[in-house]
Design a protein around this motif. Structure first.
Motif, short mmCIF file in Angstrom:
data_model
loop_
_atom_site.label_atom_id
_atom_site.label_comp_id
_atom_site.label_asym_id
_atom_site.label_seq_id
_atom_site.Cartn_x
_atom_site.Cartn_y
_atom_site.Cartn_z
N ALA A 48 36.84 19.66 36.66
CA ALA A 48 37.83 20.31 37.52
C ALA A 48 37.14 21.19 38.57
N TYR A 49 37.75 21.27 39.71
CA TYR A 49 37.22 22.09 40.81
C TYR A 49 37.25 23.57 40.42
N LEU A 50 36.11 24.26 40.58
CA LEU A 50 36.01 25.67 40.25
C LEU A 50 36.46 26.51 41.44
N LEU A 51 37.58 27.21 41.26
CA LEU A 51 38.12 28.05 42.33
C LEU A 51 37.66 29.49 42.10
N PRO A 52 36.78 30.03 42.95
CA PRO A 52 36.31 31.40 42.75
C PRO A 52 37.44 32.40 42.82
N ILE A 53 37.29 33.50 42.11
CA ILE A 53 38.34 34.51 42.09
C ILE A 53 38.56 35.12 43.47
N ALA A 54 37.52 35.12 44.30
CA ALA A 54 37.67 35.64 45.66
C ALA A 54 38.65 34.81 46.48
N GLN A 55 38.92 33.57 46.03
CA GLN A 55 39.86 32.70 46.76
C GLN A 55 41.17 32.52 45.99
N LYS A 56 41.52 33.49 45.15
CA LYS A 56 42.69 33.32 44.29
C LYS A 56 43.98 33.14 45.08
N GLY A 57 44.04 33.64 46.30
CA GLY A 57 45.24 33.46 47.12
C GLY A 57 45.48 32.02 47.52
N THR A 58 44.47 31.15 47.35
CA THR A 58 44.61 29.74 47.74
C THR A 58 44.84 28.85 46.52
N ILE A 59 45.26 29.42 45.40
CA ILE A 59 45.34 28.65 44.15
C ILE A 59 46.30 27.46 44.30
N GLN A 60 47.43 27.64 44.99
CA GLN A 60 48.36 26.52 45.16
C GLN A 60 47.76 25.44 46.06
N ALA A 61 47.12 25.85 47.14
CA ALA A 61 46.50 24.87 48.03
C ALA A 61 45.40 24.11 47.32
N ALA A 62 44.63 24.81 46.48
CA ALA A 62 43.56 24.14 45.74
C ALA A 62 44.13 23.13 44.75
N LEU A 71 39.49 28.11 36.63
CA LEU A 71 39.40 29.46 37.15
C LEU A 71 38.29 30.23 36.47
N GLU A 72 37.81 31.25 37.15
CA GLU A 72 36.82 32.14 36.58
C GLU A 72 37.51 33.19 35.70
N LYS A 73 36.70 34.01 35.06
CA LYS A 73 37.21 35.14 34.31
C LYS A 73 37.82 36.14 35.28
N GLY A 74 38.99 36.67 34.93
CA GLY A 74 39.56 37.71 35.78
C GLY A 74 41.04 37.53 36.04
N ASP A 75 41.52 38.16 37.10
CA ASP A 75 42.94 38.26 37.41
C ASP A 75 43.24 37.46 38.68
N TYR A 76 43.94 36.34 38.50
CA TYR A 76 44.34 35.49 39.63
C TYR A 76 45.83 35.68 39.95
N HIS A 92 39.88 30.47 32.30
CA HIS A 92 38.61 30.74 31.66
C HIS A 92 38.83 30.84 30.14
N PRO A 93 37.82 30.50 29.32
CA PRO A 93 38.02 30.60 27.87
C PRO A 93 38.42 31.99 27.38
N SER A 94 38.15 33.04 28.16
CA SER A 94 38.60 34.39 27.80
C SER A 94 40.05 34.62 28.17
N LEU A 95 40.71 33.64 28.77
CA LEU A 95 42.09 33.64 29.25
C LEU A 95 42.20 34.35 30.60
N THR A 96 42.68 33.63 31.58
CA THR A 96 42.77 34.12 32.95
C THR A 96 44.19 34.54 33.26
N LEU A 115 45.53 30.38 29.68
CA LEU A 115 46.14 31.23 30.70
C LEU A 115 46.83 32.43 30.08
N PHE A 116 46.92 33.50 30.86
CA PHE A 116 47.50 34.77 30.40
C PHE A 116 48.55 35.22 31.42
N PRO A 117 49.71 34.55 31.44
CA PRO A 117 50.79 34.97 32.34
C PRO A 117 51.59 36.10 31.70
#
Length: 732
Positions: A48-62, A71-76, A92-96, A115-117
């Protein structure tokens, strides 16, 4: 020029994968290309394509561009997401953390994972059939759907309410809900259907309702619903509701097995209030004095506790209570049945309930060969390797989660991993990243103190050392909860995972783990004795082993509890070529579902494993319930050494003695819709059992539609010849 080309190649290979490490410092040896690869789900994940957290605003486009992203670890969070046909979103395995997610109408094969919604919604959109989707390891979201067509989907390890309302239109059919845990808010489970387009075939396997403040469930208008392993604790805790914990009305067929838990209230609402055509209970011991059943319902109970009251009106349903309150009797409408029933009306009613329309059994797991990247000469090849302990420990200490590249990492002392939900180790797959002990006299990973929290471990192999993951009070008080662990292989260790006298291990999901050549794969090493307090509780509760493989171990699993364990489950697991598959005791509602037990040899001739001496040459020591499990090519003297068991839809194909009958004075075994080839056991023990629609190669007198075995003496209650087929883990 050559140096420049090497630099460009090195930079691309490293930084495109977001690794910042020095090859020289890490001394990583790339895996030998010996045909080893990752497991199939891992391959899909890493593709799967790795979408950096810095580009989280483009998640739908990606998602729309690549179809499958991780996704990486963190808050998207911040952008709501629409999942369309075939799209995959891996956290991420730590849940994003992510925002609201909508599954577009008409979509199939959508995948959500890790995922952690939190406090968000996963919305199933109406307007077209949604099918073949997988929602796995989702934490603290609400799944909601109204007037949808939701068919053949899998909801696995879901934390949060599930609310599906098709009371006006639409339907939900043949969905699997495997490990559903939720609590506090109300209602935790809503499932409503309609008569025009009926809903059916949905199976809930391993459900935990934890301290809802008000009402717990609202089921209405379903043609069929099945619950395997339902645990409820402290329902209506703040008295915000009025309904029974399990509230179901206008139902067709309701099946519930392994029904346990308890209320904390002095005057609780009923544990169940069911209005249905047919109600089936296996292994039922949760009860309140106010449990209630509709006047029309046919009750068929095998091995349970407690009576119930009927609702007002003329009672038209029958009551068939087999071994109620361990009475070793079969009662029909209150009258004990001591001979074959002759009344054709009763025979027809009971036969129709037992011999329902055959459905398709759950697909059995197609087992992959576990990756073995180091090969058979791994011990020889580890000689004189440089120690990389400091490299990995520094990553843990500075990054929290050490994300290792592909390679072989040799260590000579234990890695310390805090239990605080912030630390962990992740590799590039079980076939690509290996942590290897340079010697076998220390744990590879030692957990440090933590309370009601967890760590991250995924996508790697742990080989050698004395223990793969060591949890103990040596490094502070330990109590783990909501532990997720996936795609980890434990090879060539005394213990793969050892819980050494910790306080507790609660509500965990251990997915796609492999235990190979271990003395004990998973070892619950409890405190002695239990003093009825937290300091000595040392329990394992509501933990699911999902798609685990236990291969060539002395004991695949040893869980001999002091304070009883509750509702642990092995689902779609493989136990192959072990001495003993399961060695357990003090388990309430332990479940093995859709598992394969093959080529197990029984106990060692002498000696002990851990603190527990082998006593019987059996595939399994201890009491469980079994659903659609297969036993084949085992060479132990006995299949089970147990005091009590319930099985449905199982195949015991080995011509070996089924029950050891050597330890307990009295035993209870319930065999339903199953095939048994071996002898049941000796006659020196008082064996009781309820046999329903099962065949016994050695006992034609047991191969009837309904048999009561009391102190080794069978009585055919329904004398019609049996024809077994599974009726619990099935799709319609």
């Amino acid at each position: 020029m050559k140096n420049l080309i090497f630099f460009l190649f090195f930079s691309t290979a490293v930084f495109s994968q977001n690794y910042q490490y020095s090859i020289e410092e890490a001394q990583v040896k790339p895996p030998v290309d010996n045909g080893t690869n990752n497991q199939l789900e891992e391959i899909e994940y890493f593709k799967a394509y790795l979408l950096p957290i810095a580009q989280k605003g483009t998640i739908q486009a990606a998602l729309d561009k690549y179809g499958s992203i991780r996704l990486e670890k963190g808050d998207y969070s911040g952008v709501d997401i629409i999942m369309k046909n075939g799209q995959k979103l891996y956290g991420h395995p730590s849940l994003t953390k992510v925002s609201n997610i909508t599954i577009e109408a008409g979509s199939s094969n959508v995948r959500l994972e890790n995922l952690f919604p939190s406090d968000k919604f996963i919305t199933i959109q109406s307007g077209g059939i949604i099918s073949g989707c997988v929602f796995k390891t989702i934490k603290w979201a609400t799944l909601r759907a109204t007037n949808v067509m939701f068919v053949g989907n899998s909801i696995i390890d879901f934390g949060g309410p599930i609310r599906i309302d098709c009371s006006q239109s639409g339907y939900f059919r043949n969905n699997k809900i495997i490990k559903h845990q939720t609590g506090t808010v109300s209602n935790l489970l809503v499932m409503k259907g309609n008569n025009t387009t009926p809903s059916y075939g949905n199976v809930h396997l391993h459900t935990n309702f934890l301290t809802p403040h008000g009402d717990t469930t609202d089921l209405d208008g379903l043609q069929a619903a099945t619950f395997v392993g339902l645990d409820a604790e402290g329902w209506n805790l703040l008295k915000e509701g009025t309904k029974a914990m399990f509230s179901a009305k206008n139902m067709g067929n309701v099946k519930i097995t392994d029904f346990g838990g308890g209320s904390y209230e002095t005057d609780p609402t009923p544990s169940y209030d069911i209005d249905a055509n047919n109600v089936l209970f296996y292994n039922k011991f949760l009860r309140t004095p106010t449990d209630v059943l509709s006047a029309k319902a046919n009750m068929f109970l095998v091995f349970g506790a407690g009576n119930y009251t009927r609702k007002s009106g003329t009672v038209t349903g029958f009551d068939l209570l087999a071994n109620l309150d361990a009475s070793n009797a079969i009662k029909y409408n209150g009258a004990a049945q001591t001979a074959a029933i002759k009344d054709n009306t009763i025979i027809t009613a009971l036969s129709n309930t037992i011999k329902e329309t055959p459905h398709n059994p759950w697909t059995r797991t197609s087992w992959e060969t576990l990756p073995d990247p180091l090969g058979p000469d791994w011990k020889k090849n580890r000689e004189n390797k440089a120690d990389q302990t400091k490299y990995i420990q520094d990553l843990i200490d500075t990054k929290g989660i050490a994300e290792l590249p592909a390679g072989f990492f040799y260590i000579k002392s234990t890695l310390k991993l805090p239990i605080d939900s912030k630390h962990g180790i992740i590799g590039q797959g079980t076939g690509k990243t290996v942590i290897v002990g340079l010697t076998d006299d220390f744990p590879l990973i030692s957990l440090t103190g933590g309370q009601d929290t967890n760590f991250t471990l995924a996508n790697l192999t742990l080989q050698g050392g004395s223990v793969g993951v060591y949890s103990s009070q040596d490094f502070g008080t330990q109590h783990m909860a909501m532990q997720k662990m996936k795609f980890v292989i434990f090879r060539d260790q005394t213990y793969g995972i050892q819980l050494k006298r910790i306080r507790g291990f609660d509500n965990n999901f251990l997915e796609n783990l492999g235990f190979v050549n271990c003395k004990i794969g998973f070892f619950q090493d409890p405190l002695y004795p239990w003093a009825n307090d937290n300091d000595t509780s040392s329990f394992v509760d509501k933990t699911m082993f999902y798609k685990n493989q236990f291969i060539n171990c002395g004991m695949a699993v040893s869980m001999r509890a002091t304070r009883a364990d509750n509702l642990n489950a092995w689902v779609d697991c493989k136990f192959d070529s072990n001495e003993t598959a399961l060695n357990i005791s003090a388990q309430n509602y332990a479940i093995a579902a859709n598992c394969d037990f093959t080529n197990n040899r029984g106990s060692l001739p002498s000696g002990s494993v851990g603190d527990y001496t082998y006593k019987e040459n059996a595939v399994i020591n201890g009491d469980l319930s079994y659903y659609s499990c297969n036993f084949k090519n085992n060479s132990a003297a006995f299949v089970f050494n147990s005091k009590s068991s319930t099985m449905e839809g199982c195949n015991l194909l080995d011509n070996i003695t089924v029950f050891a009958n050597t330890i307990y004075y009295e035993e209870n075994h319930n065999i339903i819709n199953s095939t048994v080839n071996g002898r049941l056991g000796g006659a020196t023990v008082k064996t009781h059992g309820i046999f329903v629609n099962s065949t016994f190669s050695n006992y034609p007198e047991y191969s009837k539609l309904l048999v009561n075995l009391k102190e080794n003496v069978p009585t055919a209650i329904l004398d019609e010849k049996s024809n077994p087929y599974p009726q619990i883990l099935v799709t319609h």
